[in-house]
Design a protein around this motif. Sequence first.
Motif, mmCIF file in Angstrom:
data_model
loop_
_atom_site.group_PDB
_atom_site.id
_atom_site.type_symbol
_atom_site.label_atom_id
_atom_site.label_comp_id
_atom_site.label_asym_id
_atom_site.label_seq_id
_atom_site.Cartn_x
_atom_site.Cartn_y
_atom_site.Cartn_z
ATOM 1 N N GLY A 297 0.809 -1.211 0.000
ATOM 2 C CA GLY A 297 0.000 0.000 0.000
ATOM 3 C C GLY A 297 0.840 1.256 0.000
ATOM 4 N N MET A 298 1.956 1.236 0.683
ATOM 5 C CA MET A 298 2.820 2.418 0.730
ATOM 6 C C MET A 298 3.423 2.717 -0.645
ATOM 7 N N VAL A 299 3.688 1.680 -1.428
ATOM 8 C CA VAL A 299 4.154 1.909 -2.804
ATOM 9 C C VAL A 299 3.078 2.663 -3.577
ATOM 10 N N PHE A 300 1.833 2.230 -3.427
ATOM 11 C CA PHE A 300 0.717 2.912 -4.083
ATOM 12 C C PHE A 300 0.626 4.364 -3.626
ATOM 13 N N TYR A 301 0.767 4.565 -2.322
ATOM 14 C CA TYR A 301 0.634 5.917 -1.761
ATOM 15 C C TYR A 301 1.696 6.858 -2.343
ATOM 16 N N ARG A 302 2.936 6.368 -2.396
ATOM 17 C CA ARG A 302 4.006 7.201 -2.960
ATOM 18 C C ARG A 302 3.780 7.458 -4.448
ATOM 19 N N ALA A 303 3.356 6.429 -5.163
ATOM 20 C CA ALA A 303 3.130 6.584 -6.602
ATOM 21 C C ALA A 303 2.001 7.573 -6.873
ATOM 22 N N ALA A 304 0.946 7.507 -6.084
ATOM 23 C CA ALA A 304 -0.170 8.434 -6.269
ATOM 24 C C ALA A 304 0.283 9.875 -6.079
ATOM 25 N N GLY A 305 1.156 10.098 -5.112
ATOM 26 C CA GLY A 305 1.680 11.438 -4.889
ATOM 27 C C GLY A 305 2.468 11.947 -6.083
ATOM 28 N N VAL A 306 3.295 11.079 -6.672
ATOM 29 C CA VAL A 306 4.076 11.471 -7.844
ATOM 30 C C VAL A 306 3.157 11.752 -9.032
ATOM 31 N N VAL A 307 2.139 10.919 -9.197
ATOM 32 C CA VAL A 307 1.194 11.116 -10.302
ATOM 33 C C VAL A 307 0.515 12.476 -10.178
ATOM 34 N N ARG A 308 0.124 12.835 -8.971
ATOM 35 C CA ARG A 308 -0.528 14.146 -8.777
ATOM 36 C C ARG A 308 0.456 15.283 -9.060
ATOM 37 N N GLN A 309 1.712 15.114 -8.659
ATOM 38 C CA GLN A 309 2.713 16.150 -8.928
ATOM 39 C C GLN A 309 2.961 16.318 -10.425
#
Length: 474
Positions: A61-73
């Motif tokens: 889940g933490m991989v998803f969380y970090r990836a989602a942040g990058v996608v938004r950036q």
Amino acid sequence: MLINGKAAGACGGECFDVKNPATGELLEQVPRGTEDDIALAVEAAVSAFEGWASTSPQQRGMVFYRAAGVVRQRKEELATLLTQEQGKPLAEARNEIEGFAHVLEYYCGLAGSLRGDFIPVPGNGYAFTVKKPLGVCAAIIPWNMPALIMSWKIAPALISGNTFVLKPASSTPLTNLTLASVLNEAGLPAGVLNVITGSGETAGESLVRNPHVKKISFTGESGTGIRVAELAASGMKRVTLELGGSDPMIVCDDANLESAVAGAIRGRFYNCGQTCTAVKRLYVFESVAEEFISKLKAGVRNLKVGNGLDNNTDMGPLNNSHQMEYIKELVAEVKEKSEGRIITGGKIPSFKGSDKGYFFEPTLVSDVPEDSRLLKEEVFGPVLPIVKVKNLDEAIEEANRSSYGLGASVWTKDLDRARMGCEQLNAGIIWVNQHFKVAPEVPFGGIKGSGFGRENGPDVLSEYLETRTIMLKT
């Protein structure tokens, strides 16, 4: 292609062009994946499986969380790429990229819910159930919503501990490849997610046939979906099929007409009408039909058709030449056979550069006979047939005549009418006073010719897990 965390397959061999459907501009050449490429991608997923499956759901889940942040950036960059290869307006592309990030965050939140059951068994002690990932899963996705549908496929599979091979559509692979790279950069181990570009006939069939692939999720055309199911059956693979639809929208005489008009315009012409849950058939009570159609015509005529990269564009081009020819053929048939009356649209728009892309005007057709192809087929494009009905009974009867059963909506202020629509309309998802919105929190899928299985929501995790029962006698 992306295999084992690395770009693979230089375009020294066979490639296909990815072009901007608004301009015809060549964006990039992408390798045409072969059966050997599929074998390498599946092998990488097999090798990565044990390590990924043994990782805790919270770590996944933490991989998803970090990836989602990058996608938004990187939203603007990703949205621009999506518009360039798919054609949709930037506003819609931004919405889709946000949707990708939201799906990752949603399944990150479900990571702690992956658990089995404890069952007392009188006279035989206790039983436990444990949930285990299937292994290598795969998906074949279409070109209309490539980023969002990618998230629907990979997120529940990966959070459950499976590894994955994704085959994007030939005309829209670039956003998928970039998003997969973002996940790798966010900590997804090499080989957990692999992306193979190529044709359905070669790469797609090889992926479905591969004996190491345990589950196939397919979104696309019905004939291809049937072929996928046939191939998967011989290998006893799990299958989810989302095969599109011909969604009816019913407007009752007590509906808020302004809201219904806005819903019909968005529901039909979002993404140039190239959406599985788009409004594809409109049934309006006779008593309000004239007023409703007048308001609808005015709203549709205000839509600005153009290059999706232009900020004032409401509707971009169709994605490819096949879709363009199909829509032109349907509209020509209406004119030649007098199967309805074109209220507005019905031709290629005239503006600078319109001849270089796959542009078609948003089109309304009234007085459509029940045997028209506009009502029988899944019309993937900006043409909306309108049928006048006497009452809700007639509207539901006509709506259910279709072989599809993906979505449907009823627009009314009467709770009894709303209940009747929800109970009697044959569809996998039914909206009341809205249409088109599909949230990751709720199950999504169709019945009848629209396929089987569900995506999204917490229940979809069971599609990517197998249950094992342990009997313990003390």
